[in-house]
Design a protein around this motif. Structure first.
Motif, PDB file in Angstrom:
ATOM      1  N   ILE A 559       0.861  -1.181   0.000  1.00  0.00           N
ATOM      2  CA  ILE A 559       0.000   0.000   0.000  1.00  0.00           C
ATOM      3  C   ILE A 559       0.896   1.229   0.000  1.00  0.00           C
ATOM      4  CG2 ILE A 559      -1.812   1.246   1.214  1.00  0.00           C
ATOM      5  CD1 ILE A 559      -2.708  -1.409   2.428  1.00  0.00           C
ATOM      6  N   ASP A 561       1.069   5.375   0.336  1.00  0.00           N
ATOM      7  CA  ASP A 561       0.356   6.533   0.865  1.00  0.00           C
ATOM      8  C   ASP A 561       1.221   7.774   0.651  1.00  0.00           C
ATOM      9  OD1 ASP A 561      -2.010   7.367   2.860  1.00  0.00           O
ATOM     10  OD2 ASP A 561      -0.205   8.494   3.406  1.00  0.00           O
ATOM     11  N   ARG A 600      -6.370   2.429  -7.309  1.00  0.00           N
ATOM     12  CA  ARG A 600      -6.552   3.404  -6.238  1.00  0.00           C
ATOM     13  C   ARG A 600      -7.339   2.743  -5.126  1.00  0.00           C
ATOM     14  NH1 ARG A 600      -9.376   9.403  -6.731  1.00  0.00           N
ATOM     15  NH2 ARG A 600      -8.685  10.196  -4.682  1.00  0.00           N
ATOM     16  N   TRP A 601      -6.716   2.625  -3.961  1.00  0.00           N
ATOM     17  CA  TRP A 601      -7.305   1.913  -2.822  1.00  0.00           C
ATOM     18  C   TRP A 601      -8.276   2.813  -2.065  1.00  0.00           C
ATOM     19  CZ3 TRP A 601      -8.198  -2.784  -1.975  1.00  0.00           C
ATOM     20  CH2 TRP A 601      -8.366  -3.304  -0.693  1.00  0.00           C
ATOM     21  N   GLU A 604      -5.716   9.063  -0.863  1.00  0.00           N
ATOM     22  CA  GLU A 604      -4.373   9.187  -1.411  1.00  0.00           C
ATOM     23  C   GLU A 604      -3.602   7.878  -1.321  1.00  0.00           C
ATOM     24  OE1 GLU A 604      -4.075  10.595   2.925  1.00  0.00           O
ATOM     25  OE2 GLU A 604      -5.521  10.589   1.312  1.00  0.00           O
ATOM     26  N   GLU A 605      -4.292   6.750  -1.145  1.00  0.00           N
ATOM     27  CA  GLU A 605      -3.654   5.440  -1.048  1.00  0.00           C
ATOM     28  C   GLU A 605      -3.814   4.664  -2.357  1.00  0.00           C
ATOM     29  OE1 GLU A 605      -5.158   3.341   2.284  1.00  0.00           O
ATOM     30  OE2 GLU A 605      -3.888   4.397   3.734  1.00  0.00           O
ATOM     31  N   ASP A 661      -1.217  -2.651   5.988  1.00  0.00           N
ATOM     32  CA  ASP A 661      -1.581  -1.390   6.653  1.00  0.00           C
ATOM     33  C   ASP A 661      -0.711  -1.145   7.877  1.00  0.00           C
ATOM     34  OD1 ASP A 661      -3.355   0.433   5.609  1.00  0.00           O
ATOM     35  OD2 ASP A 661      -5.115  -0.786   6.052  1.00  0.00           O
ATOM     36  N   LEU A 664       2.586  -0.045   6.754  1.00  0.00           N
ATOM     37  CA  LEU A 664       2.520   1.350   6.311  1.00  0.00           C
ATOM     38  C   LEU A 664       2.555   2.296   7.503  1.00  0.00           C
ATOM     39  CD1 LEU A 664       2.047   3.491   4.118  1.00  0.00           C
ATOM     40  CD2 LEU A 664      -0.417   3.052   4.318  1.00  0.00           C
ATOM     41  N   LYS A 668       5.282   5.281   8.481  1.00  0.00           N
ATOM     42  CA  LYS A 668       4.961   6.673   8.800  1.00  0.00           C
ATOM     43  C   LYS A 668       5.518   7.073  10.158  1.00  0.00           C
ATOM     44  CE  LYS A 668       0.870   7.373   5.940  1.00  0.00           C
ATOM     45  NZ  LYS A 668       1.403   8.608   5.392  1.00  0.00           N
TER      46      LYS A 668
END
Length: 683
Positions: A559, A561, A600-601, A604-605, A661, A664, A668
């Motif tokens: 994923i 982002d 496009r998940w 903005e992902e 996720d 991800l 971050k």
């Protein structure tokens, strides 16, 4: 000769021979091929055992080598020495450690032993060749097998094995095993060993249990599609040195599947063009296709000997049957022959001399029926003329009906006919209307004038291959009209044949499905970015999970982002935000493989689905994309960065996405602009 073949006597005799011979042939055929199948199945089972033993030997040995290297990397004195030394300078090992390294190299037949610093410098080398003291990121070392093993060990924080490649510093083909040196969970260097080609060959090359002609063959798939010999061959000792191509022509049919990750067993054509029985599969550590085989002639040698004896016996039995059956047939057909002679006389002279009073059985019934038939012939001739007149009128009415039907087809059915080269020789009015070309513009032109260049070449190659082989083809094609607009048609193409059965051209019938395809495209794509939408991505995830569960083929996802995307919308407005999403979509599409799925998940992902890809391989692809995005300057806002979370499918789709996720989120929280795998998080 012709009369003999057409006579009733001959036909009865032949049928009697056939009726007597068929059961004999069936029994012989069944017993013969049953034995052949049993021998084949038994030998394939033996080959499967040898194949499994070969794979186990490779994986057990290499896993042992990896474990040994991990044990050496865990030695405190090596880590302490690296920690206390400048990472760009060579080191001297403690004599006790030096002696231990010497014993390991000699005991396990390593060509060389390396210690590399965290900066990539070879700070220790057992052989101290010209790579000693160099940095693997230097031009002379970059992209070498050692550099690949080093980079993979750092990225995965575990042992890594490189493919067997030519290493110029040792002037030989070698494979490297590398494992990171950790201190307080931090990588401070890497230990690597160099395995020469003979070390790898000894794990695979053997002929035990394979007969006189059997062997184990290994091949490696090159980027250009060629399969090269990965080791010397029994029938070509220089195959590896000369980089022999195994898949030349129709050869190496089992190997072609093996190098693409498919296993199987059965009859193949080997690299020599010899029919063989084989078991094949993929060895993931060395990335080799492995084929264990024996020549078919050797396996079925006893069956072929029995086959000759069986043929001699059948010939003798058939000859005996022929003599017996012909004598029996002559006795049965003698009264029929006498009747034929009388009928021939009636045809020539109009006189029928038959002694019906003396005849018996079916011959008597046949004679009486013939007399009655002669009387009915005249009556039949009289009625025949009136029927011919009536039939002529019916045919004229049918002709008018067909002409009306052809006119309807021409007006409403999108159809055309071509010669064998695809040049148009007929086009209906409906075809003219949808294409925008007149009949004059179409006739004599090739169908390529309507071809959309964006349609895949493989579709037309398959179409042409199918119809030229005399088979029907059905599919969906997008064409370009004369005015440049696109339209979709559902096409059914059939070959045309003349009276002699020779193919003379093709006829295509089409249905306009442009509206249907437009609706499908809208339902599967995201309006802003043009990428696949969440609905389509869910369907692809489900399909890949089914393949993974059924065939044990891995797949991974990651994923993406956009970092601080909210600030872009707040600062520059949503139009700039949309521009960023569209620009990022184009960059991602340019980095996407043909087999991958990108969509496009949400927000903005973005989600990448990578079939037949492990987590470590997906992480490398993700890092490549992260760098491409970071280096791309966008209008007004400059360079942007992304955070990426990677996960490999194990349990189910929901858990796989959740792990991506979580990775991800880890990326971050660690400062963004980075790639994290679920393994990174667990560690």
């Amino acid at each position: 000769m012709k009369l003999f073949l057409e006579s009733i006597t001959t036909r009865i005799a032949v049928w009697m021979i056939v009726i007597a011979s068929v059961p004999l042939f069936l029994i012989a055929y069944t017993l013969h091929y049953q034995k052949k199948d049993e021998i084949t199945a038994q030998h394939l089972s033996n080959l499967q055992v040898v194949f499994n033993q070969t794979i186990d030997k490779i994986e057990t040995n290499l896993h042992y080598q990896q474990q040994l290297l991990q044990n050496i990397a865990a030695m405190p004195r090596i880590a302490e020495k690296l920690q206390s030394t400048n990472p760009n300078q060579t080191i001297q090992l403690n004599p006790m450690i030096e002696g231990y390294v010497t014993n390991v190299v000699k005991q396990y037949g390593y060509y060389d032993f390396f210690i590399l610093s965290e900066t990539g410098v070879i700070v220790y080398s057992y052989k101290k060749e010209d790579d000693y003291g160099q940095n693997i990121h230097a031009v002379s070392m970059k992209n070498t097998a050692l550099a690949k093993a080093y980079d993979q060990a750092l990225s995965t924080r575990s042992s890594a094995i490189s493919p067997l490649e030519y290493y110029s510093h040792s002037k030989r083909k070698s494979s490297f095993i590398a494992t990171p040196i950790l201190m307080n969970q931090k990588i401070i260097g890497v230990i690597a060993v160099q395995l020469n080609e003979n070390h790898i060959f000894d794990l695979v090359k053997h002929y035990n249990g394979l007969g006189k002609t059997g062997e184990v063959v290994a091949g490696v798939l090159m980027p250009d599609g060629k399969v090269l010999a990965a080791m010397p061959l029994k029938y070509d000792e220089d195959a590896y040195k000369n980089e022999r191509v195994l898949n030349a022509g129709h050869n190496a049919t089992g190997m072609i599947q093996a190098v693409r990750g498919k296993g199987g067993m059965g009859e193949i054509i080997d690299y020599r063009g010899v029919s063989s029985l084989a078991v094949w599969g993929y060895e993931p550590i060395l990335k080799w296709g492995i084929v264990v085989k024996t020549d078919k002639n050797e396996v079925l040698e006893t069956v072929y000997k029995d086959e000759k004896q069986l043929i001699y016996i059948l010939i003798f039995v058939i000859l005996a049957l022929i003599g017996t059956m012909f004598m029996s047939a002559q006795w049965i057909t003698r009264p029929i022959n006498n009747l034929i002679i009388s009928m021939r006389q009636f045809r020539k002279e109009g006189i029928l001399q038959l002694n019906i009073a003396k005849c018996k059985g079916e011959i008597c019934y046949l004679s009486k029926e013939f007399l009655t038939m002669a009387e009915e012939i005249n009556e039949h001739n009289q009625s025949l003329e009136s029927k011919i007149y009536q039939r002529t009128n019916e045919l004229q009415l049918a002709k008018k009906s067909i002409e009306n039907y052809v006119a309807i087809v021409n007006r409403f059915v999108i159809t055309s006919s071509t010669d064998l080269s695809g040049n148009i020789i007929y086009a209906s009015k409906a075809f003219e209307e949808i294409s925008g070309y007149s009949n004059t513009e179409l006739l004599g032109k090739n169908h390529r004038i309507l071809r959309d260049p964006q349609m895949p070449n493989e579709l037309f190659e398959n179409l042409w291959k199918t119809i030229t082989s005399g088979k029907d083809w059905h599919g969906e094609i997008r064409n370009i009209a004369k005015n440049g607009s696109y339209y979709w048609v559902d096409v059914h193409i059939s070959p045309n044949f003349d009276e002699q059965g020779e193919m003379i051209g093709y006829t295509a019938i089409r249905q306009n499905i442009t509206d249907k395809k437009t609706i499908e495209e809208i339902s599967l794509t995201d309006q802003l970015t043009g990428l696949y939408n969440r609905r389509h991505l869910d369907a692809v995830l489900e399909k890949n999970s089914q393949i993974a569960e059924r065939y044990h083929i891995p797949f991974s996802v990651f994923i993406i982002d956009i970092d601080h995307f909210k600030n872009i919308n707040d600062t520059y407005g949503h139009q700039v935000g949309d521009y960023v999403l569209q620009s990022l979509s184009e960059i991602l599409k340019s980095q996407c493989r043909a087999v991958d799925t990108l969509g496009r998940w949400g927000g903005e992902e973005f989600l990448f689905i990578l079939p037949n890809t492990k987590e470590s391989e997906a992480a490398i692809a993700a890092e490549k994309m992260r760098k491409a995005i970071e280096l791309f300057p966008m209008k007004r806002i400059g360079n942007k960065t992304v955070s990426i979370g990677v996960s490999e499918y194990h349990d189910n789709v929901h858990e796989t996405i959740k792990r991506a996720d979580d990775a991800l989120y880890q990326a971050k929280t660690q400062g963004r602009n980075r790639v994290c795998t679920y393994r990174d998080k667990s560690e």
